[in-house]
Design an enzyme around this catalytic site. Structure first.
Site, short mmCIF file in Angstrom:
data_model
loop_
_atom_site.label_atom_id
_atom_site.label_comp_id
_atom_site.label_asym_id
_atom_site.label_seq_id
_atom_site.Cartn_x
_atom_site.Cartn_y
_atom_site.Cartn_z
N SER A 12 -99.28 5.36 21.95
CA SER A 12 -98.18 4.60 22.01
C SER A 12 -97.63 4.47 21.35
O SER A 12 -97.03 4.56 20.51
CB SER A 12 -98.17 2.99 22.75
OG SER A 12 -97.65 2.72 22.32
N1 LIG Z 1 -89.85 -1.88 24.14
C1 LIG Z 1 -90.86 -2.15 23.73
C2 LIG Z 1 -91.38 -0.79 24.57
C3 LIG Z 1 -93.13 -0.67 24.86
C4 LIG Z 1 -93.57 -0.39 25.97
O1 LIG Z 1 -93.38 -0.35 27.27
N2 LIG Z 1 -94.98 -0.08 25.47
C5 LIG Z 1 -95.69 0.09 26.78
C6 LIG Z 1 -96.87 1.16 25.98
S1 LIG Z 1 -96.12 2.75 25.95
C7 LIG Z 1 -96.66 -0.84 27.49
O2 LIG Z 1 -96.97 -1.94 26.96
N3 LIG Z 1 -96.80 -0.70 28.92
C8 LIG Z 1 -97.56 -1.05 29.26
C9 LIG Z 1 -96.44 -2.44 30.19
O3 LIG Z 1 -95.42 -2.99 29.86
O4 LIG Z 1 -97.72 -3.48 30.97
C10 LIG Z 1 -91.17 -1.45 22.27
O5 LIG Z 1 -90.62 -0.78 21.50
O6 LIG Z 1 -91.94 -1.97 22.11
#
Ligand SMILES: N[C@@H](CCC(=O)N[C@@H](CS)C(=O)NCC(=O)O)C(=O)O
Length: 222
Positions: A12
């Site tokens: 990630s």
């Molecule tokens: N703006 C957030 C974005 C985090 C994000 O979207 N992470 C993704 C993985 S790359 C995630 O957790 N996806 C799973 C979900 O949203 O349930 C950050 O910078 O932490």
């Protein structure tokens, strides 16, 4: 200092941005793997700590912080030996904040995730041309952000460089920034990848994500 517990997944990009901050600050931490490919972030235990169900998440002294940009800023402000990674000067910190908001809203979310989410989670394999044009637009802007500076928010390395590098390395799978058109961006990429902690904190996870993306055999609309 209490124990830092970092929940994340190496592939990630936002998790790797935090791993770069932790490495730059030389902070020890416990790493808890939360795999979004198996939806670990939806477990009741995780949702109690982060109802937004995103990774990364940091636990410090029984308190939870989500969002990579907020986490990196917190770590740099709380544990930085000096203010270089997140400047104390009000104007300079506003520039860093602007870059972080740009990554959060545009570079990571509307440019990268709009390609990778359908590809990885929805079985879509053709990428629209307009999404590649959006990557080119982002490279143009970053070339301008760099200007005469070595880093994306000025003359010093900051947490904004960590957010940008982890997003851009994935965008490059879809559209390589030509060094004749983007000389500053290419020089900056080399500079960041030469950081002694880069490979372990981010390079390894970037390669894992690249393999996953390439295994989807995507095509780009002609
Ligand atoms: N703006 C957030 C974005 C985090 C994000 O979207 N992470 C993704 C993985 S790359 C995630 O957790 N996806 C799973 C979900 O949203 O349930 C950050 O910078 O932490």
């Amino acid at each position: 200092m209490g124990k830092l517990i970092f929940s994340g997944f190496d592939a990630s990009p936002p998790c790797r941005a935090v791993k770069l901050t932790l490495a730059a600050l030389q902070l020890p931490y416990e790493y808890v793997i939360v795999n979004p490919l198996t939806k670990d972030q939806h477990s009741p235990e995780y949702l109690k700590k982060n109802p937004q169900h995103t990774i990364p998440m940091l636990e410090d002294d029984g308190k939870y912080i989500a969002d990579s940009h907020a986490i990196s800023a917190y770590l740099a402000k709380k544990y930085g030996k000096d203010s270089s990674l997140y400047p104390s000067d009000v104007f300079q910190s506003a520039i860093v904040d602007q870059r972080l908001h740009y990554d959060s809203s545009t570079l990571f979310t509307s440019t990268l995730m709009s390609i990778t989410k359908p590809l990885i989670f929805q079985g879509k394999t053709e990428i629209e041309k307009s999404k590649i044009s959006a990557i080119a637009e982002a490279y143009d802007l970053i070339e301008t952000f760099l200007g005469d500076n070595d880093y994306v928010a000025g003359p010093e390395l900051t947490i904004a460089d960590f957010s940008f590098i982890t997003t851009i390395c994935v965008l490059m799978i879809f559209f390589e920034p030509d060094s004749s058109k983007y000389p500053k961006l290419n020089a900056w990429l080399k500079r960041i990848k030469e950081l002694p902690y880069y490979e372990e904190a981010s390079g390894v996870g970037a390669t894992q994500l690249e393999s996953l993306i390439k295994s989807k055999n995507f095509t780009i609309e002609s």
